[in-house]
Motif scaffolding. Structure first.
Motif, PDB file in Angstrom:
ATOM      1  N   VAL A 266      22.320   6.177   0.937  1.00  0.00           N
ATOM      2  CA  VAL A 266      23.395   6.593   1.777  1.00  0.00           C
ATOM      3  C   VAL A 266      22.859   7.200   2.950  1.00  0.00           C
ATOM      4  CG1 VAL A 266      24.859   8.624   2.064  1.00  0.00           C
ATOM      5  CG2 VAL A 266      24.828   7.501  -0.371  1.00  0.00           C
ATOM      6  N   GLU A 267      23.245   6.509   4.115  1.00  0.00           N
ATOM      7  CA  GLU A 267      22.678   6.873   5.187  1.00  0.00           C
ATOM      8  C   GLU A 267      23.675   7.331   6.379  1.00  0.00           C
ATOM      9  OE1 GLU A 267      19.121   4.233   6.302  1.00  0.00           O
ATOM     10  OE2 GLU A 267      19.918   2.917   4.875  1.00  0.00           O
ATOM     11  N   PHE A 268      23.114   7.952   7.348  1.00  0.00           N
ATOM     12  CA  PHE A 268      24.138   8.616   8.431  1.00  0.00           C
ATOM     13  C   PHE A 268      23.540   8.661   9.570  1.00  0.00           C
ATOM     14  CE2 PHE A 268      25.641  10.421   4.535  1.00  0.00           C
ATOM     15  CZ  PHE A 268      26.895  10.242   4.481  1.00  0.00           C
ATOM     16  N   LEU A 269      23.892   9.386  10.624  1.00  0.00           N
ATOM     17  CA  LEU A 269      23.472   9.058  11.927  1.00  0.00           C
ATOM     18  C   LEU A 269      21.962   9.110  12.429  1.00  0.00           C
ATOM     19  CD1 LEU A 269      24.316   8.955  14.853  1.00  0.00           C
ATOM     20  CD2 LEU A 269      24.428  11.525  14.893  1.00  0.00           C
ATOM     21  N   ASP A 270      21.270   9.923  11.579  1.00  0.00           N
ATOM     22  CA  ASP A 270      19.819   9.995  11.776  1.00  0.00           C
ATOM     23  C   ASP A 270      19.113   8.877  11.193  1.00  0.00           C
ATOM     24  OD1 ASP A 270      20.047  12.601  12.780  1.00  0.00           O
ATOM     25  OD2 ASP A 270      19.735  13.598  11.001  1.00  0.00           O
ATOM     26  N   SER A 271      19.760   7.988  10.572  1.00  0.00           N
ATOM     27  CA  SER A 271      19.041   6.587  10.194  1.00  0.00           C
ATOM     28  C   SER A 271      19.179   5.586  10.954  1.00  0.00           C
ATOM     29  CB  SER A 271      19.571   6.372   8.778  1.00  0.00           C
ATOM     30  OG  SER A 271      19.379   7.155   7.791  1.00  0.00           O
ATOM     31  N   TYR A 272      20.066   5.737  12.046  1.00  0.00           N
ATOM     32  CA  TYR A 272      20.386   4.779  13.021  1.00  0.00           C
ATOM     33  C   TYR A 272      19.212   4.863  14.211  1.00  0.00           C
ATOM     34  CZ  TYR A 272      24.937   3.180  10.923  1.00  0.00           C
ATOM     35  OH  TYR A 272      25.554   2.552   9.999  1.00  0.00           O
ATOM     36  N   THR A 273      18.050   4.307  14.069  1.00  0.00           N
ATOM     37  CA  THR A 273      17.036   4.277  15.057  1.00  0.00           C
ATOM     38  C   THR A 273      17.539   3.197  16.129  1.00  0.00           C
ATOM     39  OG1 THR A 273      15.891   2.465  13.996  1.00  0.00           O
ATOM     40  CG2 THR A 273      15.226   4.884  13.337  1.00  0.00           C
ATOM     41  N   ASN A 274      17.099   3.331  17.397  1.00  0.00           N
ATOM     42  CA  ASN A 274      17.276   2.552  18.353  1.00  0.00           C
ATOM     43  C   ASN A 274      18.753   2.306  18.778  1.00  0.00           C
ATOM     44  OD1 ASN A 274      14.557   2.136  19.110  1.00  0.00           O
ATOM     45  ND2 ASN A 274      14.381   0.603  17.133  1.00  0.00           N
ATOM     46  N   ARG A 275      19.731   3.234  18.238  1.00  0.00           N
ATOM     47  CA  ARG A 275      21.148   3.051  18.429  1.00  0.00           C
ATOM     48  C   ARG A 275      21.685   3.174  19.954  1.00  0.00           C
ATOM     49  NH1 ARG A 275      19.790   8.144  15.983  1.00  0.00           N
ATOM     50  NH2 ARG A 275      20.382   9.803  17.289  1.00  0.00           N
ATOM     51  N   LYS A 276      22.541   2.493  20.096  1.00  0.00           N
ATOM     52  CA  LYS A 276      23.197   2.774  21.704  1.00  0.00           C
ATOM     53  C   LYS A 276      24.620   3.034  21.399  1.00  0.00           C
ATOM     54  CE  LYS A 276      20.523  -1.570  23.361  1.00  0.00           C
ATOM     55  NZ  LYS A 276      20.747  -2.726  23.495  1.00  0.00           N
ATOM     56  N   TYR A 277      25.116   3.934  22.721  1.00  0.00           N
ATOM     57  CA  TYR A 277      26.369   4.583  22.491  1.00  0.00           C
ATOM     58  C   TYR A 277      27.290   4.109  23.326  1.00  0.00           C
ATOM     59  CZ  TYR A 277      24.288   8.659  20.109  1.00  0.00           C
ATOM     60  OH  TYR A 277      23.717   9.361  18.978  1.00  0.00           O
ATOM     61  N   ILE A 278      28.550   3.908  22.973  1.00  0.00           N
ATOM     62  CA  ILE A 278      29.750   3.576  23.924  1.00  0.00           C
ATOM     63  C   ILE A 278      30.561   4.990  23.807  1.00  0.00           C
ATOM     64  CG2 ILE A 278      31.952   2.527  24.211  1.00  0.00           C
ATOM     65  CD1 ILE A 278      30.593   0.023  23.149  1.00  0.00           C
ATOM     66  N   ARG A 279      30.625   5.304  25.035  1.00  0.00           N
ATOM     67  CA  ARG A 279      31.421   6.870  25.137  1.00  0.00           C
ATOM     68  C   ARG A 279      30.311   7.798  24.517  1.00  0.00           C
ATOM     69  NH1 ARG A 279      36.909   7.080  22.868  1.00  0.00           N
ATOM     70  NH2 ARG A 279      35.947   6.319  21.111  1.00  0.00           N
ATOM     71  N   ASN A 280      30.657   8.596  23.493  1.00  0.00           N
ATOM     72  CA  ASN A 280      29.890   9.700  22.931  1.00  0.00           C
ATOM     73  C   ASN A 280      29.655   9.285  21.315  1.00  0.00           C
ATOM     74  OD1 ASN A 280      29.475  11.177  24.988  1.00  0.00           O
ATOM     75  ND2 ASN A 280      31.160  12.631  24.624  1.00  0.00           N
ATOM     76  N   PHE A 281      29.870   7.730  21.043  1.00  0.00           N
ATOM     77  CA  PHE A 281      29.677   7.607  19.560  1.00  0.00           C
ATOM     78  C   PHE A 281      28.897   6.066  19.483  1.00  0.00           C
ATOM     79  CE2 PHE A 281      34.069   9.410  19.728  1.00  0.00           C
ATOM     80  CZ  PHE A 281      33.594  10.556  18.996  1.00  0.00           C
ATOM     81  N   VAL A 282      28.084   6.025  18.417  1.00  0.00           N
ATOM     82  CA  VAL A 282      27.506   5.059  18.258  1.00  0.00           C
ATOM     83  C   VAL A 282      28.079   3.583  18.380  1.00  0.00           C
ATOM     84  CG1 VAL A 282      25.796   3.875  16.697  1.00  0.00           C
ATOM     85  CG2 VAL A 282      25.581   6.249  16.946  1.00  0.00           C
ATOM     86  N   SER A 283      27.579   2.662  19.124  1.00  0.00           N
ATOM     87  CA  SER A 283      28.376   1.561  19.127  1.00  0.00           C
ATOM     88  C   SER A 283      28.648   0.552  17.902  1.00  0.00           C
ATOM     89  CB  SER A 283      27.963   0.584  20.254  1.00  0.00           C
ATOM     90  OG  SER A 283      26.611   0.010  19.896  1.00  0.00           O
ATOM     91  N   ASP A 284      29.601  -0.338  17.891  1.00  0.00           N
ATOM     92  CA  ASP A 284      29.838  -1.200  16.584  1.00  0.00           C
ATOM     93  C   ASP A 284      28.695  -2.266  16.671  1.00  0.00           C
ATOM     94  OD1 ASP A 284      31.957   0.239  16.020  1.00  0.00           O
ATOM     95  OD2 ASP A 284      33.360  -1.396  16.296  1.00  0.00           O
TER      96      ASP A 284
END
Length: 587
Positions: A364-382
């Motif tokens: 089970v993985e949540f936001l902290d597990s998304y390394t090098n994540r990019k955002y669209i508005r204030n949310f992690v992009s698809d």
């Protein structure tokens, strides 16, 4: 003589205070309703009377508890002001009013509150001013019963509480509701609230807080019935493709409401897949929620259970799942799959961190597990979600297939704010709605991410299945311009148009040979079983039962329940088996 005059003034103040104890609850009621509509006009006459009586009961109870008219009315006024305002914003953001069990969702609501625009309208300012004026006037009411001993006050308060409880019981009786023209069809919760009033609707919904055993339910009988649907294991027939499920936040095709002309196609890739792509199964999913309550679509997909048999507006993740229950992830794990659940946001949302392991997810993985994540508005992009999926696939045990369930966040509301990292580029002819333009532009980003994911797996040698669907449609702010272009309004939608409000498109795609199907519409509780069948996997007994049920009733959801004598018997059977699965098999 002077004392007589003082006594007369005190008596007048007493009568004014007691009159205020009667008058101000009525004012509180109409002000609370005024946040969203005109209670004088839109709420039915008997319902107005019952709402007022509920407010009067509450005021008297507070009067005996505080032993002061002033404190009682000011307390009720502040509560009505705050609850009404909260209900206004909840309705604005998710297109549904408050329900009694929303208290369980406070943490989730708070986690995304910063993404919404709470700027008050002129109407809201006027209503708040009205409440403020009422509070000022209530401050002049001086009558109290301080001479009454505290325990006597408590006894009187308790007596009125009992009276209020008895009155509420009467209001909850179906025959009484029908006799007094109270609208009691949960199918349309917004209309129910608009014509009954907030307080009365809350009272009418309270009985649905608990899930009672279906009439005639017996655990052993349910167990025996399910056993009849078990199939013998046959490993020679079982292939085990990797299964990747993407439940995309608010992904929908608003063309279900009617024609409109966008400046460009908002989901060109999905549309190309939707109409006959090879090795693809497509159609519309009928979901049980709209504008919010994402977790309920997850629940129906992962378990095969339906919200049709649970209290309207309830959240099973928070209310009912506190131990292991039968679910697709657990079944696939028993078949040898590595099971993953991923969501690029807070672990506390809908209590997923606790629920996912109970459903059978090993990782089970949540936001902290998304390394090098990019955002669209204030949310992690698809697109970042797709990169995470591909990365997990590339790092998995080569000897084990994986089942991965990803819930995206990119398209979450609100759609009215502006951002430096995102500019809507799609517009619609005939409307200048910024929210609609934002939504369609976000959907196109999701479409690009889906194409990226499928393009990657189309080159893989291992068998892979991708399941993609939306959790619900966006709120009314986004949908209303499309209705207007087609001569409609959310206040006067037909039953057919209301049902379309709960339709989202889906697809099942494989990189190996699979029968192509189009227009395979269903409700989301059947999607998991269809996924297992398309994957060539044997299904558990409950999914086998649902597959048979689907042949007769392809859509069963909280807003679409078949109506016939034959359906009534079949639905009762389904309800019993669901109760067994959800409540009698918890470890």
């Amino acid at each position: 003589m002077e004392q007589t005059k003082i006594n007369k003034i005190e008596k007048i103040r007493k009568y004014i205070s007691l009159f205020g104890l009667f008058l101000f609850p009525i004012i509180h009621f109409y002000l609370l309703e005024a946040y969203t509509h005109n209670g004088f006009i839109e709420i039915r006459k008997w319902s107005q009377i019952f709402n007022i009586l509920l407010f009067e009961f509450t005021a008297v109870i507070l009067f005996f508890l505080f032993r002061s008219v002033r404190l009682a009315l000011m307390t009720q006024g502040i509560l009505a002001m705050v609850v009404g305002l909260v209900n206004y914003y909840v309705y604005t953001f998710r297109s549904l009013p408050l329900v009694p069990w929303d208290i369980l969702s406070i943490k989730t609501a708070a986690s995304v509150a910063g993404e919404y625009d709470f700027t008050p309208t002129v109407r809201i300012v006027c209503i708040l001013a009205g409440f403020g004026a009422a509070l000022v006037l209530e401050g002049f009411l001086s009558f109290s019963i301080k001479k009454l001993k505290w325990y006597q006050s408590v006894i009187f308060a308790a007596a009125f509480c009992i009276g209020l409880g008895a009155f509420a019981k009467v209001l909850q009786r179906t025959d009484f509701q029908n006799r007094h023209q109270m609208y009691n069809i949960l199918f349309t919760p917004v209309y129910m609230w608009q014509v009954n009033g907030f307080a009365l609707t809350m009272v009418m919904e309270l009985p649905y807080l608990a899930v009672e055993k279906p009439e005639g339910y017996k655990k052993d009988a349910a167990k025996e019935q399910l056993e009849a649907y078990e199939t013998p294991e046959n490993d020679a027939l079982v292939q085990k493709p990797n299964i990747i499920v993407v439940m995309n936040e608010a992904f929908s095709d608003l063309s279900v409401f009617g024609e409109f002309t966008p400046s460009e196609d908002y989901m060109p890739y999905f549309h190309s897949m939707f109409y006959g792509a090879k090795n693809t199964m497509t159609g519309y999913l009928n979901v049980s929620v709209c504008g919010g309550n994402t977790a309920n679509t997850e629940f129906e997909f992962l378990t095969g259970n339906t919200m049709a048999f649970l209290p309207q507006g309830s959240i099973p993740y928070q209310q009912y799942i506190n131990a292991k229950i039968p679910a697709i992830p657990a079944y696939l794990r028993d078949l040898g799959y590595e099971t993953y659940a991923m969501h690029p946001y807070l672990a506390s949302g809908w209590e997923r961190e606790s629920v996912y392991p109970l459903l059978g997810f090993s990782h089970v993985e949540f936001l902290d597990s998304y390394t090098n994540r990019k955002y669209i508005r204030n949310f992690v992009s698809d697109m970042s979600c797709m990169d995470k999926i591909i990365q997990t696939y590339e790092q998995k045990d080569a000897d084990k297939p994986m089942f991965l369930f990803n819930v995206t966040m990119q398209n979450h509301g609100s759609y009215s704010d502006t951002y430096e990292n995102f500019t809507p580029h799609i517009s619609v002819e005939g409307t200048s709605s910024y929210s609609l333009n934002t939504y369609l532009s976000l959907i196109q980003k999701s479409d690009e991410a889906l194409e990226y994911l499928i393009s990657y797996f189309s080159e893989e040698e291992e068998p892979v299945m991708v399941v993609f669907f939306g959790d619900h449609q966006p709120n009314d702010v986004v949908a209303e311009p499309i209705w207007k272009l087609n001569g409609k309004s959310y206040r006067s939608l037909s039953k057919e148009d209301t049902l379309r409000r709960y339709q989202v498109p889906y697809l099942i795609w494989t990189n190996y040979e699979m029968e192509t199907k189009n227009n395979a519409d269903m409700s989301v509780n059947y999607l998991g079983g269809n996924m297992l069948e398309a994957a060539g996997l044997q299904a558990p007994a409950y999914q086998n039962y649902l597959k048979k049920l689907e042949e007769s009733y392809p859509v069963i959801s909280a807003v679409s329940v078949p109506e016939s004598k034959e359906a009534a018997a079949d639905l009762e059977e389904y309800k019993k088996l669901q109760y067994y699965q959800l409540f009698d098999l918890q470890d």
